[in-house]
Design an enzyme around this catalytic site. Sequence first.
Site, PDB file in Angstrom:
ATOM      1  N   GLU A 258       0.789  -1.072   0.051  1.00 19.74           N
ATOM      2  CA  GLU A 258      -0.029   0.042  -0.005  1.00 19.74           C
ATOM      3  C   GLU A 258       0.994   1.212   0.132  1.00 19.74           C
ATOM      4  O   GLU A 258       1.634   1.373   0.814  1.00 19.74           O
ATOM      5  CB  GLU A 258      -0.873  -0.049   1.399  1.00 19.74           C
ATOM      6  CG  GLU A 258      -1.891  -1.110   1.359  1.00 19.74           C
ATOM      7  CD  GLU A 258      -2.843  -1.097   0.298  1.00 19.74           C
ATOM      8  OE1 GLU A 258      -3.022  -0.015  -0.167  1.00 19.74           O
ATOM      9  OE2 GLU A 258      -3.538  -2.245   0.078  1.00 19.74           O
ATOM     10  N   CYS A 297      -2.730   8.822   3.343  1.00 17.17           N
ATOM     11  CA  CYS A 297      -2.401   8.208   2.199  1.00 17.17           C
ATOM     12  C   CYS A 297      -3.561   8.449   1.015  1.00 17.17           C
ATOM     13  O   CYS A 297      -3.398   8.287  -0.140  1.00 17.17           O
ATOM     14  CB  CYS A 297      -2.197   6.791   2.154  1.00 17.17           C
ATOM     15  SG  CYS A 297      -3.357   6.021   3.108  1.00 17.17           S
TER      16      CYS A 297
HETATM   17  P1  NAP Z   1       8.422   4.998   4.132  1.00 19.09           P
HETATM   18  O1  NAP Z   1       9.591   5.740   4.397  1.00 19.09           O
HETATM   19  O2  NAP Z   1       8.523   4.016   2.889  1.00 19.09           O
HETATM   20  O3  NAP Z   1       8.419   3.963   5.444  1.00 19.09           O
HETATM   21  C1  NAP Z   1       7.460   3.116   5.444  1.00 19.09           C
HETATM   22  C2  NAP Z   1       7.901   1.893   6.295  1.00 19.09           C
HETATM   23  O4  NAP Z   1       8.831   1.007   5.909  1.00 19.09           O
HETATM   24  C3  NAP Z   1       8.446   2.295   7.872  1.00 19.09           C
HETATM   25  O5  NAP Z   1       8.021   1.318   8.794  1.00 19.09           O
HETATM   26  C4  NAP Z   1       9.847   2.240   7.494  1.00 19.09           C
HETATM   27  O6  NAP Z   1      10.771   2.137   8.788  1.00 19.09           O
HETATM   28  C5  NAP Z   1       9.946   0.991   6.765  1.00 19.09           C
HETATM   29  N1  NAP Z   1      11.249   0.926   6.197  1.00 19.09           N
HETATM   30  C6  NAP Z   1      12.038   1.759   5.472  1.00 19.09           C
HETATM   31  N2  NAP Z   1      13.137   1.136   4.690  1.00 19.09           N
HETATM   32  C7  NAP Z   1      12.924  -0.071   5.100  1.00 19.09           C
HETATM   33  C8  NAP Z   1      13.931  -1.230   4.967  1.00 19.09           C
HETATM   34  N3  NAP Z   1      14.955  -1.081   4.313  1.00 19.09           N
HETATM   35  N4  NAP Z   1      13.540  -2.521   5.374  1.00 19.09           N
HETATM   36  C9  NAP Z   1      12.553  -2.514   6.340  1.00 19.09           C
HETATM   37  N5  NAP Z   1      11.694  -1.436   6.431  1.00 19.09           N
HETATM   38  C10 NAP Z   1      12.026  -0.537   5.837  1.00 19.09           C
HETATM   39  O7  NAP Z   1       6.963   5.561   4.282  1.00 19.09           O
HETATM   40  P2  NAP Z   1       6.421   6.803   5.514  1.00 19.09           P
HETATM   41  O8  NAP Z   1       7.489   8.255   5.345  1.00 19.09           O
HETATM   42  O9  NAP Z   1       6.630   6.031   6.758  1.00 19.09           O
HETATM   43  O10 NAP Z   1       5.175   6.745   5.137  1.00 19.09           O
HETATM   44  C11 NAP Z   1       4.637   7.829   4.184  1.00 19.09           C
HETATM   45  C12 NAP Z   1       4.176   7.176   2.958  1.00 19.09           C
HETATM   46  O11 NAP Z   1       3.342   6.006   3.030  1.00 19.09           O
HETATM   47  C13 NAP Z   1       3.528   8.246   1.903  1.00 19.09           C
HETATM   48  O12 NAP Z   1       4.088   8.060   0.651  1.00 19.09           O
HETATM   49  C14 NAP Z   1       2.030   7.559   1.847  1.00 19.09           C
HETATM   50  O13 NAP Z   1       1.371   7.941   0.911  1.00 19.09           O
HETATM   51  C15 NAP Z   1       2.339   6.228   2.330  1.00 19.09           C
HETATM   52  N6  NAP Z   1       1.114   5.724   2.988  1.00 19.09           N
HETATM   53  C16 NAP Z   1       0.250   4.764   2.422  1.00 19.09           C
HETATM   54  C17 NAP Z   1      -0.647   4.341   2.997  1.00 19.09           C
HETATM   55  C18 NAP Z   1      -1.783   3.354   2.170  1.00 19.09           C
HETATM   56  O14 NAP Z   1      -2.569   2.660   2.793  1.00 19.09           O
HETATM   57  N7  NAP Z   1      -1.509   3.127   0.953  1.00 19.09           N
HETATM   58  C19 NAP Z   1      -0.927   4.560   4.187  1.00 19.09           C
HETATM   59  C20 NAP Z   1      -0.339   5.642   4.811  1.00 19.09           C
HETATM   60  C21 NAP Z   1       0.857   6.112   4.308  1.00 19.09           C
HETATM   61  P3  NAP Z   1      11.481   3.324   9.538  1.00 19.09           P
HETATM   62  O15 NAP Z   1      10.424   4.205   9.943  1.00 19.09           O
HETATM   63  O16 NAP Z   1      12.123   2.764  10.596  1.00 19.09           O
HETATM   64  O17 NAP Z   1      12.479   3.914   8.341  1.00 19.09           O
END
Ligand code: NAP
Length: 672
Positions: A258, A297
Amino acid sequence: MKSIALRNYAEGKWVPGSGATAELRSAVTGDVVALTSSQGLDFGAMLRFAREHGGAALRALTFHQRARMLKALVDALTAKKDTLYELSYNTGATKADSWIDIDGGIGTFAVYQGKGRRELPDEHLLIDGDVEALSRGGTFQGLHVYTPLQGVAVHINAFNFPVWGMLEKLAPTLLAGVPAIVKPATATAYLAEAAVRIMIDADVLPRGSLQLIVGPTGDLFEHLTAQDIVSFTGSAATAAKLKSHPVIVREGVRFVAEQDSLNASILGPEATPEAPEFALFVKEVVREMTVKAGQKCTAIRRALAPAPLLDAVQAALVAQLKNVNLGDPREEATRMGALVSLSQREDVRAKIGALERDGSIVCGDPNASPVNEKGAFLQAILLRCERPWDARAVHDVEAFGPVATLMPYNDAADAIALANRGRGSLVMSVFTHDVGFARALVLGSAAFHGRVAFIDRDSAKESTGHGSPMPHLVHGGPGRAGGGEEMGGIRGVKHYMQRTALQGHPRVLSAVVKRYIAGMPTQDAEQHPFRRKFHDLPIGYQLKTKAREITLEDIEHFARFTGDTFYAHMDEAAAKANPLFGGRVAHGYLILAFAAGLFVDPDPGPVLANYGLDNLRFVKPVKPGDAIQVALTVKDKTLRKPDQGEVRWDVVVTNRDGETVAAYDLLTMNAA
Ligand code: NAP
């Protein structure tokens, strides 16, 4: 303010990470609120622990037992939600924002526990669809079943909904019978950790069914197998990196993503400022920009208005945005709180810079640092793009904050083309009272969106709005939005299960799935089935009634009594001319009523109520002079309360030649 030292919950114990800790800061004051580390965890051992203990224990429970477990977690979370609300202010969320996250998350568990008990069997496997006849003689048939995956669900969540984002994945996972390891986003992990503590303290989850990692996942992915599933929420960039991990690719690990989405909202062509839909649209765009400071999101990123109405829409939006009270989320008057962190604000500012290539800011100053110097506050920013057809960034760059771009469209085809330029989104909303426009948008654009919400004067009051995914409906979207699907009621449970086609003799299949399948050996009822309690009715227990002739007098009597004097029952000449009947026939409802008269045992007993028929078909007409006979067979049973259970009976009504004239499932509630 004292900072909290977060702990991981690994192999049944709360353990601190070793080595350097990361500092998690309040979005509002910049103070350190928590310290966290996941270093030193044995990730392979956590996965093994989940598989060996959690998975085995959860699979030993039925769907209903797991649903009751969710219900107990709802009660535990509800009782302690105030502690979650308190922590949530640090994320920059107002009370209303936290309600979406915390009460929204608990509500999702509540919906799943209810659906689990109502829509799933009190069983270990789930039948999918109908039995398929694979042979002439009926000795070889097929059907599909779902069983839980025997691995672990690894949930990687985004920072914006630390509670809802976790619970909306956990509900279907646990209901499916699969253990989970949750990795919340680090920025707001203190809130997710507190919610996990409440669930663990409730002491209803089998050991190993829930573990928590508050920090990086180390070498976890190296230990994944084909029975595991990764369910990811976050940015497209992280999703792309994780799903191409060599172990995911090599082992064929299921990966549900997602990710970000350039959601559109469209004002209908007829919705001039006098139409109610105009004001509804303006209100919703402002709401979507400011709730959670736009860190949703599903938030509206692209607001499309008919070209002649663009100026009016802009003026109305700007007027409302100027009145949005930005400030400390603890203050009651605050309408919009802070972004999650200063680095997130920098990211949003950079994205606004990219969006300015296609349009100009008509409201807000992205470089202002309102409220205080240390908090991650940002004014709501509205951009206007005059030529969205030639633009790229507005259809591609997600500024994950209080940011939206207003743009014009000319006609329905144009609105569809622009909406689809997002290359797949979570949701599109359409504010129109014109049902023709609504249908055109679905035919032209639904394939690009996971959800389409129509909002108008008739639904607005009760509408859940553009941005709220509902547990009953699917959440997720194609393409850019990740291609994943979550929730959607029981559909979401199936994501954590394997569908398997079974083939064999009906005797084997019915014993495996614990349901009567025609062709299996039946047990003649030595005692009338209505005299037997729920637990004394074996699957396949069958009553064959005597025959009853249906006379012309019966048909005429039934017609007069019910008022159903349809020509096929009453007018010989007209019925003869009917291509299906060739003469007068008995009412279908007469057949049902007479069938009941044949199989019912009248005295008070364990059958408490008849509460419906499913899958009713009248297969062949019954003419006066013919006789009907009924086979009533116990098909399926579900205990609903400790002392009551639903019995599903297979009912087949045959004529003198043994041909089926009607078939259906009858549902009764029986004393247990
Ligand atoms: P993100 O930076 O991609 O991080 C998402 C998750 O992935 C976090 O728990 C992060 O952990 C983890 N992560 C990052 N690199 C990783 C790796 N190499 N191995 C394992 N886990 C890893 O996104 P975000 O900034 O938290 O969230 C914002 C984004 O999420 C926005 O683009 C938004 O649109 C999207 N979103 C989508 C939905 C949906 O349902 N479609 C819902 C909410 C948000 P860390 O925090 O420890 O880096």
